[in-house]
Design an enzyme around this catalytic site. Structure first.
Site, PDB file in Angstrom:
ATOM      1  N   ASN A  10       0.879  -1.181   0.000  1.00 32.66           N
ATOM      2  CA  ASN A  10       0.000   0.000   0.000  1.00 32.66           C
ATOM      3  C   ASN A  10       0.910   1.223   0.000  1.00 32.66           C
ATOM      4  O   ASN A  10       1.520   1.537   1.016  1.00 32.66           O
ATOM      5  CB  ASN A  10      -0.886  -0.032   1.250  1.00 32.66           C
ATOM      6  CG  ASN A  10      -1.708   1.239   1.426  1.00 32.66           C
ATOM      7  OD1 ASN A  10      -1.754   2.085   0.524  1.00 32.66           O
ATOM      8  ND2 ASN A  10      -2.349   1.376   2.581  1.00 32.66           N
ATOM      9  N   GLY A 173       3.109   2.445  10.685  1.00 35.66           N
ATOM     10  CA  GLY A 173       4.093   3.513  10.492  1.00 35.66           C
ATOM     11  C   GLY A 173       4.852   3.891  11.751  1.00 35.66           C
ATOM     12  O   GLY A 173       5.520   4.924  11.785  1.00 35.66           O
ATOM     13  N   SER A 213       3.949  -1.953  10.272  1.00 35.26           N
ATOM     14  CA  SER A 213       5.402  -2.004  10.490  1.00 35.26           C
ATOM     15  C   SER A 213       6.021  -3.348  10.108  1.00 35.26           C
ATOM     16  O   SER A 213       6.994  -3.785  10.727  1.00 35.26           O
ATOM     17  CB  SER A 213       5.748  -1.634  11.935  1.00 35.26           C
ATOM     18  OG  SER A 213       5.366  -0.281  12.190  1.00 35.26           O
TER      19      SER A 213
HETATM   20  P1  13P Z   1       3.368   0.472   7.530  1.00 35.63           P
HETATM   21  O1  13P Z   1       3.851  -0.818   6.920  1.00 35.63           O
HETATM   22  O2  13P Z   1       4.041   1.687   6.957  1.00 35.63           O
HETATM   23  O3  13P Z   1       3.330   0.422   9.002  1.00 35.63           O
HETATM   24  O4  13P Z   1       1.828   0.632   7.041  1.00 35.63           O
HETATM   25  C1  13P Z   1       0.970  -0.447   7.180  1.00 35.63           C
HETATM   26  C2  13P Z   1      -0.275  -0.119   6.472  1.00 35.63           C
HETATM   27  O5  13P Z   1      -1.051   0.743   6.899  1.00 35.63           O
HETATM   28  C3  13P Z   1      -0.569  -0.822   5.218  1.00 35.63           C
HETATM   29  O6  13P Z   1      -1.870  -0.612   4.791  1.00 35.63           O
END
Ligand code: 13P
Length: 253
Positions: A10, A173, A213
């Site tokens: 994503n 994130g 993450s």
């Molecule tokens: P991260 O991998 O950046 O934590 O984001 C996960 C996410 O929201 C995927 O849809």
């Protein structure tokens, strides 16, 4: 039975046209195919979806949208329908991501309508659910996720191949992830909740992805958890090398 597994990127609101170079690099790196039983897609911003789909032509990767309107067309300025995503070459669409639930106040009922729209347009919806940190601290994580999942998933969607993604909001994130035991427990309780609402066979056949993450360093451990059928990856999907490492980690489990 063998469930399908999926590793989905994503890109969120990241990537101008130059970012398509990463898609080309992925297609090149996996020109011999993906690990057995795995499907993989990248969901870029809608502005570069057509270019991404073109870059993936002839590769094992698919393109997906990040959201869709419930309606097929009409007076909805700024919105993009599932039919429009399909027209650009999408095969998947994420619905109900926590960032849309938070930023745009999307409710379970709206997410469900979007998942129905996806199916109407021939797209596979990836329906996202996940608790906030406050909900987890209050001991309500499993209840919140079960309620979101059963209310956001249309009748018949699981039989039609819908995918669900468990993404704890506090892990997105942030570099923080739940423990492997917590992920296992959540996926088991989510599958039980889906079984209670839609039937055990449909729940057993549904891929449940983990997101939040996930990166090359933790992917093998997370993907090896019983009941985790792949990942939904944000930050680490922006670089072909990192996303490729996660795909390779799947191959080792
Ligand atoms: P991260 O991998 O950046 O934590 O984001 C996960 C996410 O929201 C995927 O849809």
């Amino acid at each position: 039975m063998t469930r399908r597994a999926a590793i989905v990127g994503n890109w969120k609101m990241n990537g101008l046209k130059a970012q398509i170079a990463e898609a080309r690099a992925l297609a090149q790196a996996f020109s011999d195919g993906l690990p057995d039983g795995l499907i993989s897609a990248i969901c870029p911003p809608a502005t570069i979806l057509a270019q991404l789909a073109e870059a993936f032509e002839g590769s094992p990767f698919a393109a997906g949208g990040q959201d869709c309107a419930p309606q097929a067309s009409g007076a909805h300025t700024g919105d993009i329908s599932a039919e429009m995503l399909a027209d650009l070459g999408a095969r998947y669409v994420i619905v109900g991501h926590s960032e849309r639930r938070a930023d745009h106040g999307e409710t379970d009922a709206q997410v469900r309508a979007k998942a129905e729209a996806a199916q109407r347009a021939g797209l596979t919806p990836i329906i996202c659910v996940g608790e906030t940190e406050a909900e987890r601290d209050a001991g309500r994580a499993e209840e919140v996720v079960a309620s979101q999942a059963t209310a956001s998933t249309p009748d018949g969607a699981l039989e039609a191949g819908a995918i669900l993604a468990y993404e704890p909001v506090w892990a997105i994130g942030t570099g923080r992830t739940p423990t492997l035991d917590d992920i296992a427990a959540m996926h088991a309780s989510l599958r039980t909740a889906l079984g209670g609402r839609f039937g055990d066979d449909a729940a057993a056949a549904t891929p449940l992805l983990y997101g939040g993450s996930m990166k090359p360093a933790n992917a093998a451990d997370i993907l090896a958890i019983n009941g985790v059928d792949g990942g939904l990856i944000g930050g680490a999907s922006l670089k072909a090398a990192d996303f490729g490492e996660i795909i390779k980690a799947y191959a080792t489990i």
